[in-house]
Design a protein around this motif. Structure first.
Motif, PDB file in Angstrom:
ATOM      1  N   ARG A 354    -104.936 -10.205 -17.056  1.00  0.00           N
ATOM      2  CA  ARG A 354    -105.463  -9.545 -18.249  1.00  0.00           C
ATOM      3  C   ARG A 354    -104.575  -9.760 -19.463  1.00  0.00           C
ATOM      4  NH1 ARG A 354    -105.529  -4.077 -18.039  1.00  0.00           N
ATOM      5  NH2 ARG A 354    -107.467  -3.836 -19.210  1.00  0.00           N
ATOM      6  N   LYS A 355    -103.294 -10.010 -19.224  1.00  0.00           N
ATOM      7  CA  LYS A 355    -102.356 -10.117 -20.338  1.00  0.00           C
ATOM      8  C   LYS A 355    -102.135 -11.551 -20.811  1.00  0.00           C
ATOM      9  CE  LYS A 355     -99.764  -7.623 -17.594  1.00  0.00           C
ATOM     10  NZ  LYS A 355     -98.664  -6.892 -16.959  1.00  0.00           N
ATOM     11  N   GLY A 356    -102.656 -12.510 -20.071  1.00  0.00           N
ATOM     12  CA  GLY A 356    -102.499 -13.903 -20.470  1.00  0.00           C
ATOM     13  C   GLY A 356    -101.111 -14.473 -20.225  1.00  0.00           C
ATOM     14  N   PHE A 357    -100.304 -13.773 -19.423  1.00  0.00           N
ATOM     15  CA  PHE A 357     -98.919 -14.206 -19.215  1.00  0.00           C
ATOM     16  C   PHE A 357     -98.827 -15.478 -18.371  1.00  0.00           C
ATOM     17  CE2 PHE A 357     -96.912  -9.718 -19.809  1.00  0.00           C
ATOM     18  CZ  PHE A 357     -97.143  -9.828 -21.171  1.00  0.00           C
ATOM     19  N   TYR A 358     -99.686 -15.575 -17.352  1.00  0.00           N
ATOM     20  CA  TYR A 358     -99.613 -16.768 -16.498  1.00  0.00           C
ATOM     21  C   TYR A 358     -99.935 -18.032 -17.301  1.00  0.00           C
ATOM     22  CZ  TYR A 358     -99.049 -14.227 -12.086  1.00  0.00           C
ATOM     23  OH  TYR A 358     -98.559 -13.463 -11.057  1.00  0.00           O
ATOM     24  N   ALA A 359    -100.956 -17.943 -18.149  1.00  0.00           N
ATOM     25  CA  ALA A 359    -101.315 -19.105 -18.962  1.00  0.00           C
ATOM     26  C   ALA A 359    -100.164 -19.497 -19.873  1.00  0.00           C
ATOM     27  CB  ALA A 359    -102.567 -18.796 -19.778  1.00  0.00           C
ATOM     28  N   LYS A 360     -99.504 -18.507 -20.469  1.00  0.00           N
ATOM     29  CA  LYS A 360     -98.360 -18.794 -21.341  1.00  0.00           C
ATOM     30  C   LYS A 360     -97.215 -19.394 -20.543  1.00  0.00           C
ATOM     31  CE  LYS A 360     -99.367 -15.251 -24.812  1.00  0.00           C
ATOM     32  NZ  LYS A 360     -98.900 -13.991 -25.455  1.00  0.00           N
ATOM     33  N   ALA A 361     -97.004 -18.878 -19.321  1.00  0.00           N
ATOM     34  CA  ALA A 361     -95.931 -19.422 -18.479  1.00  0.00           C
ATOM     35  C   ALA A 361     -96.229 -20.861 -18.081  1.00  0.00           C
ATOM     36  CB  ALA A 361     -95.761 -18.545 -17.239  1.00  0.00           C
ATOM     37  N   ARG A 362     -97.488 -21.155 -17.787  1.00  0.00           N
ATOM     38  CA  ARG A 362     -97.864 -22.533 -17.444  1.00  0.00           C
ATOM     39  C   ARG A 362     -97.625 -23.480 -18.613  1.00  0.00           C
ATOM     40  NH1 ARG A 362     -98.383 -23.363 -11.980  1.00  0.00           N
ATOM     41  NH2 ARG A 362     -99.791 -21.850 -11.018  1.00  0.00           N
ATOM     42  N   ARG A 363     -97.776 -22.960 -19.848  1.00  0.00           N
ATOM     43  CA  ARG A 363     -97.548 -23.782 -21.032  1.00  0.00           C
ATOM     44  C   ARG A 363     -96.079 -23.819 -21.431  1.00  0.00           C
ATOM     45  NH1 ARG A 363    -102.217 -20.842 -22.870  1.00  0.00           N
ATOM     46  NH2 ARG A 363    -100.877 -19.584 -24.249  1.00  0.00           N
ATOM     47  N   GLY A 364     -95.248 -23.116 -20.686  1.00  0.00           N
ATOM     48  CA  GLY A 364     -93.823 -23.106 -20.999  1.00  0.00           C
ATOM     49  C   GLY A 364     -93.436 -22.139 -22.090  1.00  0.00           C
ATOM     50  N   GLU A 365     -94.339 -21.232 -22.460  1.00  0.00           N
ATOM     51  CA  GLU A 365     -94.055 -20.298 -23.550  1.00  0.00           C
ATOM     52  C   GLU A 365     -93.284 -19.067 -23.069  1.00  0.00           C
ATOM     53  OE1 GLU A 365     -97.718 -19.325 -25.485  1.00  0.00           O
ATOM     54  OE2 GLU A 365     -98.347 -21.421 -25.660  1.00  0.00           O
ATOM     55  N   ILE A 366     -93.265 -18.812 -21.761  1.00  0.00           N
ATOM     56  CA  ILE A 366     -92.494 -17.709 -21.195  1.00  0.00           C
ATOM     57  C   ILE A 366     -91.548 -18.284 -20.157  1.00  0.00           C
ATOM     58  CG2 ILE A 366     -92.559 -15.530 -19.940  1.00  0.00           C
ATOM     59  CD1 ILE A 366     -95.337 -15.051 -20.956  1.00  0.00           C
ATOM     60  N   ALA A 367     -90.264 -18.093 -20.385  1.00  0.00           N
ATOM     61  CA  ALA A 367     -89.271 -18.617 -19.447  1.00  0.00           C
ATOM     62  C   ALA A 367     -89.086 -17.653 -18.283  1.00  0.00           C
ATOM     63  CB  ALA A 367     -87.942 -18.812 -20.169  1.00  0.00           C
ATOM     64  N   GLU A 368     -88.729 -18.186 -17.134  1.00  0.00           N
ATOM     65  CA  GLU A 368     -88.397 -17.399 -15.942  1.00  0.00           C
ATOM     66  C   GLU A 368     -89.480 -16.381 -15.608  1.00  0.00           C
ATOM     67  OE1 GLU A 368     -84.093 -16.620 -15.151  1.00  0.00           O
ATOM     68  OE2 GLU A 368     -83.939 -16.804 -17.336  1.00  0.00           O
ATOM     69  N   PHE A 369     -90.709 -16.859 -15.513  1.00  0.00           N
ATOM     70  CA  PHE A 369     -91.835 -15.999 -15.158  1.00  0.00           C
ATOM     71  C   PHE A 369     -92.048 -16.070 -13.652  1.00  0.00           C
ATOM     72  CE2 PHE A 369     -96.267 -14.739 -14.647  1.00  0.00           C
ATOM     73  CZ  PHE A 369     -96.313 -13.615 -15.458  1.00  0.00           C
ATOM     74  N   ILE A 372     -94.090 -18.661 -11.308  1.00  0.00           N
ATOM     75  CA  ILE A 372     -94.315 -19.929 -12.001  1.00  0.00           C
ATOM     76  C   ILE A 372     -92.989 -20.651 -12.216  1.00  0.00           C
ATOM     77  CG2 ILE A 372     -95.281 -21.058 -14.053  1.00  0.00           C
ATOM     78  CD1 ILE A 372     -97.354 -19.665 -12.297  1.00  0.00           C
ATOM     79  N   SER A 373     -92.123 -20.062 -13.014  1.00  0.00           N
ATOM     80  CA  SER A 373     -90.838 -20.696 -13.318  1.00  0.00           C
ATOM     81  C   SER A 373     -89.658 -19.925 -12.763  1.00  0.00           C
ATOM     82  CB  SER A 373     -90.682 -20.848 -14.841  1.00  0.00           C
ATOM     83  OG  SER A 373     -90.949 -19.627 -15.497  1.00  0.00           O
ATOM     84  N   SER A 374     -89.948 -18.860 -12.026  1.00  0.00           N
ATOM     85  CA  SER A 374     -88.899 -18.087 -11.359  1.00  0.00           C
ATOM     86  C   SER A 374     -89.431 -17.685  -9.996  1.00  0.00           C
ATOM     87  CB  SER A 374     -88.547 -16.838 -12.182  1.00  0.00           C
ATOM     88  OG  SER A 374     -87.511 -16.097 -11.564  1.00  0.00           O
TER      89      SER A 374
END
Length: 404
Positions: A354-369, A372-374
């Motif tokens: 609902r928050k769109g965090f996974y999509a941002k993490a996939r695009r590299g916009e959120i580090a250590e998610f 995905i990246s953590s």
């Protein structure tokens, strides 16, 4: 994650006001955020729900729903839908009486219904229910919802031609006539106001019934010892610790569990991961050290609740085994520890995002998610494993209750 200045995280009371407003009610959240321009309203998980501008809110995403009878879609309906249905049935000039049920009705109030409902073309039994926990001894949301259906049945038996029970999101004192009108009523009465004075006195005296009985059974000095022992009796506290990926459903199950325990008179403290970051862990980042510190803080507070005989329900992501081990040690020193792994698959969590965090993490916009990246280190010491893509919230709560 820093929120823009035009974003306001809603309290539980403000969420009630927003839900009522979006459903056609008359209340909007009273906010001090922003500079007079549009304000994005979010829940504690930072999910954008609506944009408030000029006293009117425009929905962005649906508000999260929980479990329990007070969340039954047949009871918890938008005010405009209730009003449309009842006015379609009785016409624009039909007499619609709203009966407000905001506390447990005694036999006397139910017995007064035959004198209240005659002449009404329809009756709305309105149960004002808040998201926050009720005061000690007061009925919470689940209890009020069940009571409302009993009053509905009693009103039908008293001769009302049509009766609907409705849960109203409300945390603002007595339900107002404006809120009742928004649901289609043209007049309103509070059922508890039909309680005779002698019944009011008897209800008020219930809190001293046990004390009075002790004083009758024991001599004065012994009665004081018995009362003191009972007052200081302390049950073993418990920490129920949910862990899982973002979007796994752990917060939803945790909230439903806490509400169910509260409804049964078990005083329960809910420590949701996102809400804790708004207060206890405000300013912490999302690197491993910060995440570990956040989880340890949650564990420490939960252990204090357990030490004093309460139940703490915590629902952080808690991705690392080392952090969960610290929480276990703190909790077991204070009482009982139950670890629940909400193992919903990553692809399901992403689809629910609902928050769109996974999509941002996939695009590299959120580090250590996490996921995905953590890494997320799945526990091998869980007392219960639940996949919310396979079981309902109610079934998940039942499984946790079975362990407890």
């Amino acid at each position: 994650m820093n929120l823009p200045e035009t974003t306001h995280v809603l309290t539980d009371d403000e969420l009630d006001a927003l839900e009522l407003h979006l459903g056609g009610g008359t209340t909007t959240p009273a906010l001090t955020a922003g500079d007079g321009g549009p304000v994005t309203l979010t829940d504690a998980e930072n999910t954008p729900l609506a944009v408030l501008d000029g006293g009117s809110a425009t929905p962005v995403k649906p508000l999260a729903r929980a479990a329990g009878p007070h969340w039954d879609p047949a009871l918890r309906r938008a005010a405009r839908d209730v009003a449309t249905d009842v006015r379609r049935a009785v016409g624009p000039d039909g007499d619609v009486l709203a009966v407000v049920v905001d506390e447990a009705p005694t036999t006397a109030e139910l017995g007064a219904l035959p004198g209240l409902v005659p002449g009404a073309a329809a009756v709305l039994v309105l149960a004002p229910v808040a998201r926050r926990s009720p005061a000690a001894g007061a009925l919470g949301g689940p209890g009020l919802a069940r009571v409302a259906t009993q009053v509905r049945d009693a009103a039908l038996a008293a001769g009302a031609p049509r009766v609907d029970a409705v849960v109203v999101p409300w945390a603002h004192g007595p339900l107002t006539a404006d809120a009742a009108r928004a649901h289609g009523a043209n007049r309103v009465t509070r059922l508890a106001d039909a309680r005779p004075a002698e019944v009011q006195e008897a209800v008020a005296a219930l809190g001293t019934v046990w004390t009075d009985a002790v004083e009758r059974l024991y001599p004065p000095d012994v009665a004081r010892e018995v009362a003191d022992a009972a007052a200081h009796a302390r049950r073993t506290g418990t920490v129920v610790f949910f862990t899982g990926l973002s979007g796994s459903g752990k917060s939803t199950v945790a909230r439903a569990l806490a509400a169910e325990l509260d409804d049964e008179g078990v005083r329960t403290t809910l420590l949701d991961g996102d809400e804790v970051r708004q207060h206890l862990s405000k300013g912490l980042g999302f690197d491993k050290a910060s995440r570990e510190l956040n989880v340890e803080r949650i564990g420490y507070v939960a252990s204090l609740v357990a030490h004093h005989g309460g139940v703490a329900v915590a629902a952080p992501i808690a991705p690392f085994a080392s952090g969960r081990a610290k929480v276990r040690a703190l909790a077991e020193a204070a009482g009982r520890f139950v670890l629940v792994h909400v193992s919903t698959p990553l692809e399901v969590c992403e689809a629910r995002d609902r928050k769109g965090f996974y999509a941002k993490a996939r695009r590299g916009e959120i580090a250590e998610f996490t996921g995905i990246s953590s890494p997320y280190e799945s526990p091998d010491d869980a007392d219960l494993v639940i996949d919310t893509s396979q079981v309902s919230v109610a079934d998940a709560v039942a499984q946790v209750r079975a362990v407890l």
